[in-house]
Design a protein around this motif. Structure first.
Motif, PDB file in Angstrom:
ATOM      1  N   THR A 128     -12.232  -2.917  12.784  1.00 56.83           N
ATOM      2  CA  THR A 128     -11.002  -2.277  12.353  1.00 56.83           C
ATOM      3  C   THR A 128     -10.920  -0.964  13.102  1.00 56.83           C
ATOM      4  N   ASN A 175      -4.802   6.349   7.292  1.00 59.77           N
ATOM      5  CA  ASN A 175      -5.215   5.073   7.885  1.00 59.77           C
ATOM      6  C   ASN A 175      -4.584   3.877   7.163  1.00 59.77           C
ATOM      7  N   LEU A 183       0.825  -1.208   0.000  1.00 64.83           N
ATOM      8  CA  LEU A 183       0.000   0.000   0.000  1.00 64.83           C
ATOM      9  C   LEU A 183       0.863   1.265   0.000  1.00 64.83           C
ATOM     10  N   GLN A 198      -6.786  -4.701   7.542  1.00 64.89           N
ATOM     11  CA  GLN A 198      -8.073  -5.102   6.977  1.00 64.89           C
ATOM     12  C   GLN A 198      -7.885  -5.968   5.738  1.00 64.89           C
ATOM     13  N   ARG A 199      -6.953  -5.614   4.852  1.00 65.49           N
ATOM     14  CA  ARG A 199      -6.732  -6.398   3.636  1.00 65.49           C
ATOM     15  C   ARG A 199      -6.233  -7.806   3.950  1.00 65.49           C
ATOM     16  N   SER A 248      -4.170   0.585   9.195  1.00 64.18           N
ATOM     17  CA  SER A 248      -5.447  -0.115   9.379  1.00 64.18           C
ATOM     18  C   SER A 248      -5.899  -0.788   8.087  1.00 64.18           C
ATOM     19  N   LEU A 249      -5.684  -0.114   6.965  1.00 61.71           N
ATOM     20  CA  LEU A 249      -6.034  -0.723   5.673  1.00 61.71           C
ATOM     21  C   LEU A 249      -5.251  -2.003   5.432  1.00 61.71           C
ATOM     22  N   GLU A 303      -9.325   2.464  13.296  1.00 62.33           N
ATOM     23  CA  GLU A 303      -8.546   3.379  12.460  1.00 62.33           C
ATOM     24  C   GLU A 303      -7.341   3.855  13.238  1.00 62.33           C
TER      25      GLU A 303
END
Length: 168
Positions: free
Chosen positions: A161, A63, A49, A70-71, A66-67, A163
């Motif tokens: 999740t 964020n 990312l 989540q992924r 956090s992404l 943030e």
């Protein structure tokens, strides 16, 4: 079980650090964490990312940690099944990047977590959390989908999740 090796000592599962990217620790059902190599997967997502957004002409979002968490959990859902429907897939991850941004994600109704920075402790278990010191960055979790431990058919996933906030 006799002879079982847990996920904690397995490289990439219980913990993973890349000095150029960040680090991640995990908790939950060891078999799921090992099958996903969850800690390594979160850090790899973070690295991807951090390269992908600028390559597409976009700034890195605040964020991003956090992404990444989540992924990694989306991968678990696609490959291993929906954790909200199968308690044997329960897991959580906490990740920090080189800039001290923190993110976490968990598939259970609650997951105790804590961050110590500048001698101050921030902790939570679910719902609305504050991860930042100083100005107090607010980091909301996904809304609760019910308080019971048993998934309800048709209810939204109970994944959370949190943030990330910048730790000063």
């Amino acid at each position: 079980w006799h002879g079982r090796v847990g996920d904690s000592p397995v490289v990439g599962c219980g913990a993973w650090v890349d000095n150029d990217v960040g680090g991640c620790v995990t908790t939950g059902v060891g078999e799921t964490i090992m099958r996903a190599q969850l800690a390594r997967r979160v850090v790899d997502e973070l690295e991807f990312l951090r390269r992908d957004f600028p390559a597409r002409g976009h700034p890195i979002p605040p964020n991003v940690v956090s992404l990444a968490c989540q992924r990694a959990f989306e991968w678990i859902s696609k490959r291993l099944g929906d954790p909200s429907l199968n308690s044997r897939l329960a897991a959580g991850a906490i990740c920090i990047d080189r800039q001290s941004h923190v993110g976490l994600h968990f598939t259970t109704p609650r997951m105790p977590w804590a961050v110590v920075r500048a001698g101050k402790l921030q902790a939570g278990i679910e719902g609305f959390h504050k991860l930042a010191v100083g100005e107090g960055v607010s980091v909301p979790a996904a809304p609760r989908s019910g308080s019971g431990a048993v998934p309800v058919a048709g209810a939204p996933p109970r994944s959370r999740t949190v943030e990330e906030g910048v730790l000063s």
